[in-house]
Structure formats: C-alpha cells, structure tokens
Design a protein around this motif. Structure first.
Motif, PDB file in Angstrom:
ATOM      1  N   GLU A 213     -28.082  20.042  -2.168  1.00  0.00           N
ATOM      2  CA  GLU A 213     -26.810  20.433  -2.778  1.00  0.00           C
ATOM      3  C   GLU A 213     -27.043  21.107  -4.131  1.00  0.00           C
ATOM      4  N   TYR A 214     -27.965  20.588  -4.907  1.00  0.00           N
ATOM      5  CA  TYR A 214     -28.254  21.175  -6.224  1.00  0.00           C
ATOM      6  C   TYR A 214     -28.903  22.554  -6.085  1.00  0.00           C
ATOM      7  N   HIS A 215     -29.731  22.728  -5.064  1.00  0.00           N
ATOM      8  CA  HIS A 215     -30.264  24.066  -4.780  1.00  0.00           C
ATOM      9  C   HIS A 215     -29.122  25.039  -4.510  1.00  0.00           C
ATOM     10  N   TYR A 216     -28.182  24.636  -3.689  1.00  0.00           N
ATOM     11  CA  TYR A 216     -27.063  25.516  -3.344  1.00  0.00           C
ATOM     12  C   TYR A 216     -26.198  25.811  -4.569  1.00  0.00           C
ATOM     13  N   LYS A 217     -25.972  24.804  -5.382  1.00  0.00           N
ATOM     14  CA  LYS A 217     -25.198  25.039  -6.607  1.00  0.00           C
ATOM     15  C   LYS A 217     -25.886  26.088  -7.470  1.00  0.00           C
ATOM     16  N   TYR A 218     -27.178  25.907  -7.658  1.00  0.00           N
ATOM     17  CA  TYR A 218     -27.914  26.834  -8.520  1.00  0.00           C
ATOM     18  C   TYR A 218     -27.859  28.254  -7.967  1.00  0.00           C
ATOM     19  N   TRP A 219     -28.198  28.423  -6.696  1.00  0.00           N
ATOM     20  CA  TRP A 219     -28.296  29.772  -6.126  1.00  0.00           C
ATOM     21  C   TRP A 219     -26.940  30.416  -5.855  1.00  0.00           C
ATOM     22  N   SER A 220     -25.870  29.624  -5.869  1.00  0.00           N
ATOM     23  CA  SER A 220     -24.536  30.226  -5.725  1.00  0.00           C
ATOM     24  C   SER A 220     -24.185  31.071  -6.942  1.00  0.00           C
ATOM     25  N   LYS A 221     -24.881  30.804  -8.051  1.00  0.00           N
ATOM     26  CA  LYS A 221     -24.594  31.526  -9.300  1.00  0.00           C
ATOM     27  C   LYS A 221     -25.739  32.445  -9.729  1.00  0.00           C
ATOM     28  N   HIS A 222     -26.979  32.017  -9.541  1.00  0.00           N
ATOM     29  CA  HIS A 222     -28.115  32.687 -10.175  1.00  0.00           C
ATOM     30  C   HIS A 222     -28.869  33.625  -9.246  1.00  0.00           C
ATOM     31  N   TYR A 223     -29.611  34.546  -9.886  1.00  0.00           N
ATOM     32  CA  TYR A 223     -30.389  35.548  -9.157  1.00  0.00           C
ATOM     33  C   TYR A 223     -31.889  35.449  -9.444  1.00  0.00           C
ATOM     34  N   VAL A 224     -32.255  34.546 -10.350  1.00  0.00           N
ATOM     35  CA  VAL A 224     -33.653  34.321 -10.710  1.00  0.00           C
ATOM     36  C   VAL A 224     -33.880  32.817 -10.760  1.00  0.00           C
ATOM     37  N   ILE A 225     -35.011  32.362 -10.241  1.00  0.00           N
ATOM     38  CA  ILE A 225     -35.289  30.926 -10.299  1.00  0.00           C
ATOM     39  C   ILE A 225     -35.700  30.557 -11.717  1.00  0.00           C
ATOM     40  N   VAL A 226     -35.173  29.455 -12.202  1.00  0.00           N
ATOM     41  CA  VAL A 226     -35.403  29.062 -13.596  1.00  0.00           C
ATOM     42  C   VAL A 226     -36.848  28.640 -13.824  1.00  0.00           C
ATOM     43  N   ASP A 227     -37.480  28.089 -12.795  1.00  0.00           N
ATOM     44  CA  ASP A 227     -38.876  27.665 -12.889  1.00  0.00           C
ATOM     45  C   ASP A 227     -39.452  27.632 -11.480  1.00  0.00           C
ATOM     46  N   TYR A 228     -40.719  28.020 -11.359  1.00  0.00           N
ATOM     47  CA  TYR A 228     -41.343  28.084 -10.033  1.00  0.00           C
ATOM     48  C   TYR A 228     -41.246  26.753  -9.301  1.00  0.00           C
ATOM     49  N   ILE A 229     -41.337  25.640 -10.031  1.00  0.00           N
ATOM     50  CA  ILE A 229     -41.249  24.320  -9.408  1.00  0.00           C
ATOM     51  C   ILE A 229     -39.869  23.687  -9.641  1.00  0.00           C
ATOM     52  N   MET A 230     -38.832  24.489  -9.508  1.00  0.00           N
ATOM     53  CA  MET A 230     -37.468  23.986  -9.646  1.00  0.00           C
ATOM     54  C   MET A 230     -37.198  22.835  -8.679  1.00  0.00           C
ATOM     55  N   PHE A 231     -37.808  22.867  -7.506  1.00  0.00           N
ATOM     56  CA  PHE A 231     -37.663  21.798  -6.524  1.00  0.00           C
ATOM     57  C   PHE A 231     -37.951  20.441  -7.174  1.00  0.00           C
ATOM     58  N   ASP A 232     -39.067  20.345  -7.898  1.00  0.00           N
ATOM     59  CA  ASP A 232     -39.431  19.095  -8.566  1.00  0.00           C
ATOM     60  C   ASP A 232     -38.405  18.710  -9.629  1.00  0.00           C
ATOM     61  N   TYR A 233     -37.950  19.694 -10.381  1.00  0.00           N
ATOM     62  CA  TYR A 233     -36.940  19.417 -11.402  1.00  0.00           C
ATOM     63  C   TYR A 233     -35.662  18.849 -10.786  1.00  0.00           C
ATOM     64  N   LEU A 234     -35.268  19.394  -9.642  1.00  0.00           N
ATOM     65  CA  LEU A 234     -34.017  18.954  -9.027  1.00  0.00           C
ATOM     66  C   LEU A 234     -34.151  17.564  -8.413  1.00  0.00           C
ATOM     67  N   ILE A 235     -35.303  17.254  -7.829  1.00  0.00           N
ATOM     68  CA  ILE A 235     -35.523  15.879  -7.366  1.00  0.00           C
ATOM     69  C   ILE A 235     -35.428  14.920  -8.552  1.00  0.00           C
ATOM     70  N   ASN A 236     -36.061  15.299  -9.642  1.00  0.00           N
ATOM     71  CA  ASN A 236     -36.040  14.444 -10.834  1.00  0.00           C
ATOM     72  C   ASN A 236     -34.620  14.248 -11.350  1.00  0.00           C
ATOM     73  N   GLU A 237     -33.822  15.304 -11.290  1.00  0.00           N
ATOM     74  CA  GLU A 237     -32.432  15.198 -11.730  1.00  0.00           C
ATOM     75  C   GLU A 237     -31.652  14.248 -10.832  1.00  0.00           C
TER      76      GLU A 237
END
Length: 306
Positions: A213-237
C-alpha cells in the motif's frame, strides 16, 4: 534516463536538500569510520521522515488497486521472477531456479515473467505507465510484484539469484512472516533483520500488505524513487507503527548467517564446494548473475553437481 536528467527530476520531484544528503552519504558509504556511520544514520533519518510525511498525506483506494487473487494458484507456492522468461535467463539464474525446485518439497515453483504476470496480479495503470516511461525500473517493479503475490496468495518469494543448498524447511511456510535475519548490523534500514530477496508470508500478512500500500501511495504521486532501497524503508515504516509487527520481525530466528559467503568463495583455488555446503548451517545463498567469473562453466558445473 540520462544522469543529468535524473538529477534534475530528483530535485524537482523530491528536494534539493535530500539529493545533497544522499550524495554526501554515497561518498562515504563504504567507509567504516564513525563519521561515516553518523552520516549514514543522518541520511536514513531524513529519507524515513520524508517517506513518512508523504505516506501520511496521500490517499488511495488500495482495495480496488489490489485486485483479486486467481483461485487456480496453489496455496504456499514459491514465486521466482525472471522477466524475460526462464528460457532466456543466464546460466547461473537457471541453476538457481533448479536448485529451488529440487529442494521445494511439495510446494509448486511458479516462474513469473512478462508473459504470465497478468494471470496472477493486477497492476494499477499508473504503475504500468511509469514503468513504460522509465520512472519505475524493472528492479523496483519486481518489489511491487513480490508484495502483490505474497499479499494475494501467501507462500514464498525467492529471488532468481538465490541458490538453495538444502531442503526448504516446512516451518517457514507456517510462519506469519519470515525473512533472513542474519544478525549482522548493516547500513541499510533493515539493519540485518530482513532481506527483500527472500520473503515468506501468510496470505494477507499485514507487513507485506501495508508495504505494498505504501508503494502505491508513493508512486501515485512521484516519478523518481526517493532511494534505491525504498523497499527497506517502507518495511521499516510499517513495523515502526505497530509494535506487534515489529516483534514479528525481531522474533524471526537468526539463521542463514552465511547467505553471502558462497559468492565470495566460488572462484577460490581448490574450493571444496560440497564440504563448504555441508559445514555451513545455511539453506539459502545469494549469488549474482552479473559477476564476471574467470571460468563460468566451472562455476555452473560445480553448482549443478550438488
């Protein structure tokens, strides 16, 4: 995306401040000094705060975006993806896939590719569009795909470059959530508590589902990934917001501690492959198909011979 174009778009889409912080961090990432660790912590804190703010302020209709599961997919399957199809995979990837099949027990191994992906999941139009435009790389598309598959079906996701040396314990399929917790504190946001290249989960698991869900929220707005390992950041969140989920991760047993060690020894002179496997209490080993081996045929033959 050309490097200058990427920098311009990152600054426009995210911020100049975060770009500068990440640039400073990249300069000293491999340095093990105290100041390097402090800069890494600063970077992690800034990226995490940015993502938290974005996620809290973006609203989406997630149940509709998720879609419905295919009832024909067997429970507790093992999913591996090679986008171009297994027949077009490099030799090392083929060996890794076969190693999982050999040790999968009763579990079906399903190879996901561009030809069959629509049989398993529904990707929102904005995700497809941003993949086509080059905003979402295939690496980061695979993050979204694995989260979809585990949310809808449960089972396991194993990267195509994971070599399976022993039978996969049935207990991993019975746990609410499992990933490799190898007990070594790392500079990425997982800090050694999980790896995104190997995940087991029950269907509809909260960690997996909320991270998607957080991936979808992010990409619904953005065109560039904030960090290559955003996956890890979102799990941590996700787990930082729920003590129960955080405990689920922390209680994952420390094992497969030598997950990266095989890759370091494959080209050693007089390397005794079977002795190495038998003497290590590790089931999964992460390899790389991009590595230029001195003798690829020898390495492949050794891996096949287990």
């Amino acid at each position: 995306m050309a490097k200058l174009s990427y920098i311009t778009q990152y600054i426009s889409d995210i911020s100049l401040r975060l770009f500068v912080i990440k640039a400073i961090r990249s300069l000293c990432y491999k340095n093990d000094s105290r100041i390097s660790w402090k800069i890494n912590e600063w970077n992690e804190r800034c990226v995490a705060n940015y993502l938290r703010h974005e996620i809290e302020n973006i609203s989406i209709d997630f149940p509709t975006l998720l879609g419905k599961p295919n009832p024909a997919v067997p429970a507790n399957s093992i999913f591996i993806m090679w986008w171009q199809g297994e027949q077009n995979a490099p030799a090392l990837v083929k060996v890794c896939i076969e190693s999982v099949r050999v040790h999968a027990g009763k579990h079906k191994v399903i190879i996901i590719s561009q030809d069959n992906i629509n049989d398993f999941i529904h990707l929102p139009d904005f995700i497809k569009r941003k993949v086509q435009q080059g905003n979402i790389s295939f690496t980061h598309l695979s993050d979204i795909i694995r989260l979809n598959l585990l949310t809808l079906y449960g089972g396991a996701w194993i990267d195509a470059t994971v070599f399976c040396a022993k039978n996969i314990p049935e207990s991993l399929f019975e746990m609410p959530f499992y990933s490799i917790h190898f007990g070594k504190y790392t500079k990425d946001p997982s800090h050694g508590r999980w790896t995104t290249f190997l995940l087991f989960a029950q269907r509809d698991n909260a960690i997996v589902k909320r991270t998607l869900e957080y991936h979808y929220k992010y990409w619904s707005k953005h065109y560039v990934i904030v960090d290559y390992i955003m996956f890890d950041y979102l799990i941590n969140e996700v787990i930082s917001q729920d003590e129960r989920l955080n405990k689920l991760v922390d209680d994952t047993p420390i094992e497969n501690q030598d997950v990266f060690e095989l890759m370091e020894h494959l080209e050693d002179d007089d390397f005794q492959f079977k002795d190495f496997i038998n003497s290590h209490d590790t089931t999964f080993y992460k390899l790389s198909w991009k590595h230029k081996f001195k003798d690829t045929d020898k390495v492949i033959g050794m891996l096949k011979g287990l």
